[in-house]
Scaffold this motif. Structure first.
Motif, PDB file in Angstrom:
ATOM      1  N   GLN A   1      11.701 -16.609 -12.408  1.00 25.40           N
ATOM      2  CA  GLN A   1      12.345 -16.433 -13.709  1.00 25.40           C
ATOM      3  C   GLN A   1      11.646 -17.265 -14.777  1.00 25.40           C
TER       4      GLN A   1
ATOM      5  N   GLN B   1      10.042 -15.361 -17.866  1.00 25.39           N
ATOM      6  CA  GLN B   1      10.879 -15.396 -19.062  1.00 25.39           C
ATOM      7  C   GLN B   1      10.948 -16.752 -19.756  1.00 25.39           C
TER       8      GLN B   1
ATOM      9  N   ALA C   1      14.978 -19.801 -19.105  1.00 16.90           N
ATOM     10  CA  ALA C   1      15.464 -18.805 -18.140  1.00 16.90           C
ATOM     11  C   ALA C   1      15.554 -19.435 -16.753  1.00 16.90           C
TER      12      ALA C   1
ATOM     13  N   GLU D   1      10.428  -3.092 -15.035  1.00 19.68           N
ATOM     14  CA  GLU D   1       9.885  -3.810 -16.187  1.00 19.68           C
ATOM     15  C   GLU D   1       8.398  -4.104 -16.018  1.00 19.68           C
TER      16      GLU D   1
ATOM     17  N   ALA E   1       8.194 -12.091 -21.307  1.00 16.02           N
ATOM     18  CA  ALA E   1       9.223 -12.062 -22.343  1.00 16.02           C
ATOM     19  C   ALA E   1       8.981 -13.189 -23.334  1.00 16.02           C
TER      20      ALA E   1
ATOM     21  N   GLN F   1      15.348 -17.244 -26.092  1.00 13.15           N
ATOM     22  CA  GLN F   1      16.314 -16.524 -25.270  1.00 13.15           C
ATOM     23  C   GLN F   1      17.646 -16.424 -25.999  1.00 13.15           C
ATOM     24  N   GLU F   2      18.212 -15.230 -25.954  1.00 11.06           N
ATOM     25  CA  GLU F   2      19.545 -15.051 -26.496  1.00 11.06           C
ATOM     26  C   GLU F   2      20.558 -15.664 -25.537  1.00 11.06           C
ATOM     27  N   ARG F   3      21.680 -16.117 -26.096  1.00  6.17           N
ATOM     28  CA  ARG F   3      22.694 -16.766 -25.270  1.00  6.17           C
ATOM     29  C   ARG F   3      23.217 -15.837 -24.181  1.00  6.17           C
TER      30      ARG F   3
ATOM     31  N   ALA G   1      21.610 -13.404 -22.724  1.00  3.10           N
ATOM     32  CA  ALA G   1      20.585 -13.244 -21.698  1.00  3.10           C
ATOM     33  C   ALA G   1      20.593 -14.427 -20.741  1.00  3.10           C
ATOM     34  N   LEU G   2      20.724 -15.632 -21.281  1.00  2.90           N
ATOM     35  CA  LEU G   2      20.771 -16.824 -20.441  1.00  2.90           C
ATOM     36  C   LEU G   2      22.027 -16.831 -19.575  1.00  2.90           C
TER      37      LEU G   2
ATOM     38  N   SER H   1      23.486 -14.201 -18.453  1.00  2.52           N
ATOM     39  CA  SER H   1      23.235 -13.215 -17.405  1.00  2.52           C
ATOM     40  C   SER H   1      22.428 -13.832 -16.272  1.00  2.52           C
ATOM     41  N   LEU H   2      21.412 -14.631 -16.608  1.00  2.00           N
ATOM     42  CA  LEU H   2      20.611 -15.305 -15.596  1.00  2.00           C
ATOM     43  C   LEU H   2      21.441 -16.336 -14.831  1.00  2.00           C
TER      44      LEU H   2
END
Length: 208
Positions: free
Chosen positions: A30, A34, A38, A93, A99, A103-105, A107-108, A110-111
């Motif tokens: 990750q 990313q 990430a 992907e 990427a 990082q959007e909040r 997205a983080l 989600s990780l």
């Protein structure tokens, strides 16, 4: 507990965390694809999942899972299926390259959730704590569950620190890769392969 026992456990915990395994490979994958944040978000999720396994070991739930072939199989195959799903997403992907570091909040988050699910759905982690913690527990030092909980927390904290440092280190590798377009386009293939291998490893794992 004696300080010598705690320090001995701490050293063993660091070595085990650094050893090539599903968690550290997941964090590296990750971070490289990313960015370090990430990887850190993933690490936080993995360590949150460790809370579940540590609690299971302290409360004896891990022992029940070890005795139940059905319970072990259900968790094992659920974890394998989840990792294979993540591998499939990564393969889709394949041409995306690396990427952006920002990082959007969401997205983080989600990780973070992926880290939790991956760790919780790997029954070998519970069995790992069931085998490791009692080796450093001494009944003469007080309540056994309390000692196991203390050791579990020590393991969790050092794992978070190690994973964070690994994420930062992987960021350096990512910066080098970003200058090689031909390689970056294959990063997601590599990440997908890592996820698939971890999933297969979980699927074929045994309780022993």
């Amino acid at each position: 507990m004696e300080i010598e026992v705690i320090l001995s456990f701490f050293g063993v915990a660091i070595l085990l965390t650094l050893a090539p395994g599903p968690d550290i490979l997941f964090v590296i994958a990750q971070s490289v694809s990313q960015g370090k944040w990430a990887g850190i978000a993933t690490a936080l999720g993995l360590c949150t999942g460790l809370l579940v396994h540590i609690s299971a070991a302290v409360l004896g739930v891990s022992a029940v899972m070890y005795q139940s072939a059905l319970a072990f199989a259900v968790v094992k195959y659920a974890g394998a299926a989840y990792l294979l799903y993540l591998a499939w997403q990564a393969f889709r992907e394949k041409d995306a390259g690396l990427a952006l570091e920002r990082q959007e909040r969401l997205a983080l988050m989600s990780l973070y959730k992926k880290g939790i699910f991956m760790n919780v759905l790997n029954p070998k982690v519970s069995l790992f704590f069931l085998a490791l913690l009692p080796q450093f527990v001494h009944p003469s030092a007080g309540q056994v569950p309390r000692q196991m909980l203390l050791l579990g927390v020590i393991f969790l904290v050092q794992a978070l620190v190690v994973f964070t440092l690994v994420s930062i280190g992987a960021e350096k590798l990512r910066q080098w890769l970003s200058a090689h377009t031909a390689i970056t386009k294959r990063i997601h293939w590599l990440k997908g392969a890592i996820f698939a291998l971890i999933g297969i490893q979980i699927a074929v794992s045994e309780r022993s």
